[in-house]
Design an enzyme around this catalytic site. Structure first.
Site, mmCIF file in Angstrom:
data_model
loop_
_atom_site.group_PDB
_atom_site.id
_atom_site.type_symbol
_atom_site.label_atom_id
_atom_site.label_comp_id
_atom_site.label_asym_id
_atom_site.label_seq_id
_atom_site.Cartn_x
_atom_site.Cartn_y
_atom_site.Cartn_z
ATOM 1 N N GLU A 1 0.807 -1.219 0.000
ATOM 2 C CA GLU A 1 0.000 0.000 0.000
ATOM 3 C C GLU A 1 0.840 1.269 0.000
ATOM 4 O O GLU A 1 0.521 2.218 0.709
ATOM 5 C CB GLU A 1 -0.929 -0.034 1.221
ATOM 6 C CG GLU A 1 -0.223 0.010 2.598
ATOM 7 C CD GLU A 1 0.141 -1.342 3.182
ATOM 8 O OE1 GLU A 1 0.254 -2.309 2.400
ATOM 9 O OE2 GLU A 1 0.330 -1.425 4.408
ATOM 10 N N HIS B 1 -8.437 -3.702 -0.821
ATOM 11 C CA HIS B 1 -7.615 -3.772 0.392
ATOM 12 C C HIS B 1 -6.505 -2.720 0.357
ATOM 13 O O HIS B 1 -6.341 -1.946 1.310
ATOM 14 C CB HIS B 1 -7.024 -5.176 0.544
ATOM 15 C CG HIS B 1 -6.201 -5.335 1.786
ATOM 16 N ND1 HIS B 1 -6.762 -5.663 2.994
ATOM 17 C CD2 HIS B 1 -4.874 -5.168 2.014
ATOM 18 C CE1 HIS B 1 -5.804 -5.700 3.918
ATOM 19 N NE2 HIS B 1 -4.649 -5.406 3.350
ATOM 20 N N GLU B 2 -5.764 -2.682 -0.743
ATOM 21 C CA GLU B 2 -4.632 -1.732 -0.808
ATOM 22 C C GLU B 2 -5.135 -0.289 -0.771
ATOM 23 O O GLU B 2 -4.527 0.575 -0.143
ATOM 24 C CB GLU B 2 -3.788 -1.994 -2.055
ATOM 25 C CG GLU B 2 -3.234 -3.422 -2.167
ATOM 26 C CD GLU B 2 -2.561 -3.935 -0.911
ATOM 27 O OE1 GLU B 2 -1.959 -3.122 -0.183
ATOM 28 O OE2 GLU B 2 -2.634 -5.145 -0.640
ATOM 29 N N HIS C 1 -6.038 0.919 2.720
ATOM 30 C CA HIS C 1 -4.882 1.301 3.538
ATOM 31 C C HIS C 1 -4.625 2.810 3.509
ATOM 32 O O HIS C 1 -3.957 3.340 4.397
ATOM 33 C CB HIS C 1 -3.624 0.587 3.049
ATOM 34 C CG HIS C 1 -3.355 -0.717 3.733
ATOM 35 N ND1 HIS C 1 -3.247 -0.830 5.100
ATOM 36 C CD2 HIS C 1 -3.157 -1.966 3.236
ATOM 37 C CE1 HIS C 1 -2.988 -2.101 5.414
ATOM 38 N NE2 HIS C 1 -2.944 -2.812 4.298
ATOM 39 N N GLU D 1 -3.724 -3.960 9.743
ATOM 40 C CA GLU D 1 -4.298 -4.969 8.852
ATOM 41 C C GLU D 1 -5.724 -5.395 9.216
ATOM 42 O O GLU D 1 -6.523 -5.672 8.334
ATOM 43 C CB GLU D 1 -3.381 -6.188 8.763
ATOM 44 C CG GLU D 1 -2.025 -5.879 8.121
ATOM 45 C CD GLU D 1 -2.130 -5.290 6.700
ATOM 46 O OE1 GLU D 1 -3.217 -5.362 6.103
ATOM 47 O OE2 GLU D 1 -1.121 -4.759 6.209
ATOM 48 N N ASP E 1 8.596 -10.778 9.588
ATOM 49 C CA ASP E 1 8.418 -11.544 8.347
ATOM 50 C C ASP E 1 8.276 -13.044 8.626
ATOM 51 O O ASP E 1 7.616 -13.763 7.888
ATOM 52 C CB ASP E 1 9.625 -11.355 7.406
ATOM 53 C CG ASP E 1 9.561 -10.024 6.644
ATOM 54 O OD1 ASP E 1 8.445 -9.513 6.424
ATOM 55 O OD2 ASP E 1 10.634 -9.514 6.266
ATOM 56 N N TYR F 1 -4.981 -9.852 10.199
ATOM 57 C CA TYR F 1 -5.961 -9.444 9.191
ATOM 58 C C TYR F 1 -7.376 -9.862 9.608
ATOM 59 O O TYR F 1 -8.247 -9.035 9.834
ATOM 60 C CB TYR F 1 -5.644 -10.090 7.838
ATOM 61 C CG TYR F 1 -4.352 -9.621 7.208
ATOM 62 C CD1 TYR F 1 -4.372 -8.774 6.111
ATOM 63 C CD2 TYR F 1 -3.112 -10.026 7.700
ATOM 64 C CE1 TYR F 1 -3.196 -8.349 5.500
ATOM 65 C CE2 TYR F 1 -1.932 -9.605 7.103
ATOM 66 C CZ TYR F 1 -1.978 -8.766 6.014
ATOM 67 O OH TYR F 1 -0.820 -8.342 5.434
HETATM 68 ZN ZN LIG Z 1 -2.811 -4.861 4.151
#
Ligand SMILES: [Zn+2]
Length: 590
Positions: A260, A284-285, A288, A307, A364, A372
């Protein structure tokens, strides 16, 4: 850890970076960026300044015309190195020259044959969560925001883009210089650039798309509805704060679906399917732009604020544009992903809490759908406790109150108690936020399209598979959900029939392929091997690659294939993806 962010060396009591002026030279031959940076701080320093860095070659630091001494701390695998600038007392700005390492974790350097056009190299950055520090020294914590101006010098024939406004370009002998301004303050993880053979197509007054020329036409068709999507999002969440909403279509090795980056979402080319079926990804993006980019998590332990809120917001956009049935179906897919991830961690794993404690852990490494979808379910239960009208007012107030700020989970809960006390009362916030797994009662998710999938699954249990004609009429999310919800293993004959009915040998729909290939692997359907090989070669998505390789490594017949196959394709993928899959396979003894 002097500040409150367990992943940053920054000490925010010293000063905060407020603005950067950057001159960036892009050297494809040496695979590095040469950066000259001027840092502007929000106050005069009265002692040292600590910054985050990783694998950087710092050639000089100066303030007020004199050299500034510095020291680099111990290298930490997760946090990189602390860069301490000494004797900067009385200064509120300094300059620094730095060169990135060829293996800088924020950058991927692609050779021409790994791009769509095949004629020019490609470079892009991915800074979230802890990679900006491998680009340049900074306070690499989402709780510090800065504006910037940058010029990028690139070889002639290539185009540079940034998540910023392009204010001009000029040509020199063999080079092009692109100028950018970012007037809206961003946290370091939203700093982004890319260089390649790129063309631009306008989609609407505020929207457009950049792509390599061979992909531009298809991309412009696929994303033609972005202007309408932007208008729908503004109706829900208030005015768009970032002026433009453009997309950049990435090379296939891009490790995530989308990033995003403000003004310029980076999106996987796998979203270009010719049927506009991956629109939830764009929703979704885009969402953001409000939740994440405008209202930001203070640390990666509060990642669900980015998220979970964005998954809630993208569901509202999808619901407004595609209707509650499609939206409900998508929610059912996400819920199943969440359950899978919770099972994989173990239901009492701390990584299944919304608020996490990741000190010493690379975010990560533990990336999952928990922040989410569990985050969204928490917000949906708050909504269902007070009704949508009341909750919508709360959402707008939340965004207005915290715009261009970063907040912790505890800041959010305090705001919730004050602004929506009846929801705070009705919903077990402690359980949702601080306890692992899922609470017993979940908000209801309904869709007749979902019910239809359940009916088809019952028919499968009774021995009936859909025909190719039938399957072709299903919604793409119905097909994905059907494949997900089939038994853990099925017969080889059924694998073969499904492959034909879903036309999986020729499909471009990688989400369906991903589900089928894992099912086929578990079921011992060795005829899928060429499809598996093609998938791990061409799909750069880190989440999917990890899980496909895990399934291969955990299943008897395919276990001997996993390591040789990975060795064959690893160089095609992003260095972060490559490292994560390699470590996972080692842990599995492969
Ligand atoms: Zn996201």
């Amino acid at each position: 850890m002097p500040g409150n962010d367990p992943h940053s060396h920054a000490d925010l009591n010293q000063a905060r970076i407020r603005h950067l002026d950057l001159r960036i030279g892009v050297d494809f031959a040496a695979r590095c960026l040469h950066i000259a940076a001027e840092y502007h701080l929000d106050r005069m320093l009265s002692g040292p300044l600590d910054l985050d860095s990783r694998d950087l070659d710092i050639t000089s630091i100066e303030a007020g015309g004199r050299r500034v001494e510095f020291e680099l701390g111990e290298l930490d695998a997760v946090m990189g190195q602390r860069l301490r600038l000494l004797d900067l007392r009385g200064a509120d700005r300094f300059t620094l020259s730095v060169t990135t390492a060829p293996h800088a974790s924020a950058l991927q350097w692609l050779e021409a044959h790994h791009t769509a056009s095949g004629h020019h190299p490609f470079l892009y950055s991915q800074c979230e969560p802890l990679h900006a520090r491998s680009l340049l020294p900074c306070q690499d914590t989402p709780s510090v925001r800065f504006t910037y101006a940058a010029s990028l010098t690139v070889p002639e024939g290539l185009t540079a883009v940034m998540a910023a406004a392009c204010t001009g370009r000029e040509a020199g002998p063999g080079i092009q210089v692109f100028h950018f301004e970012m007037p809206q303050a961003i946290p370091s993880y939203l700093f982004a650039l890319a260089v390649g053979d790129l063309a631009f197509r306008r989609l609407g007054p505020r929207t457009g798309v950049y792509a390599e020329p061979p992909l531009l036409e298809a991309a412009a068709w696929e994303f033609a509805e972005n202007e309408a999507r932007l208008a729908a999002a503004e109706k829900l969440f208030g005015p768009y704060a970032w002026d433009r909403y453009d997309l950049l279509v990435m090379p296939p090795s891009f490790p995530i679906n989308g990033m995003e980056n403000p003004r310029l979402t980076f999106v996987t080319p796998l979203a270009i399917l010719g049927d506009r079926s991956r629109m939830a990804l764009i929703a979704h993006e885009l969402a953001h732009a409000w939740t994440g980019n405008l209202v930001t998590n203070a640390t990666w332990d509060d990642f669900w604020l980015n998220e979970g809120w964005t998954t809630y917001a993208d569901h509202r956009i999808t619901e407004a544009l595609q209707g509650p049935e499609v939206d409900g179906l998508l929610q059912a897919v996400l819920l199943d992903h969440l359950r899978e991830d919770i099972r994989a961690f173990g239901a009492d794993s701390p990584h299944t809490c919304l608020k996490t404690s990741l000190a010493g852990i690379d975010p990560d490494e533990v990336f999952s759908r928990v922040p989410y979808m569990k985050g969204q379910l928490f917000l949906l239960s708050l909504e269902q406790a007070v009704g949508r009208t009341r909750f919508d007012a709360f959402v707008r107030e939340y965004i207005r109150r915290f715009r261009f700020q970063s907040l912790t989970t505890e800041d959010f809960l305090a705001f919730l108690k004050q602004a929506l006390p009846e929801a705070a009362e009705a919903v077990d916030m402690q359980a949702w936020v601080y306890r692992p797994g899922l609470p017993e009662s979940l908000p209801s998710i309904r869709s007749v399209l979902y019910d239809d999938v359940v009916r088809r699954l019952r028919q499968f249990d009774a021995g009936a598979l859909p025909s190719a004609d039938e399957a072709a009429t299903w919604h793409p999310y119905q097909r994905i959900l059907f494949l997900r919800l089939l038994p853990h293993t099925i017969s080889i004959a059924d694998c073969a029939r499904l492959e034909t009915a879903f036309r999986l040998r020729e499909t471009k729909r990688t989400l369906e392929l991903y589900e089928f290939l894992r099912l086929a692997t578990r079921s011992g359907y060795a005829q899928a091997q060429p499809m598996i090989e093609a998938f791990v070669e061409h799909v750069g998505n880190e989440y999917q690659l990890k899980r496909v390789f895990r399934t291969l490594a955990e299943t008897g017949w395919s276990r001997p294939l996993a390591r040789p196959l990975f060795e064959r394709v690893r160089r095609r993928h992003h260095p972060i993806t490559e490292g994560l899959v390699d470590r996972m396979l080692r842990e599995l003894g492969v």
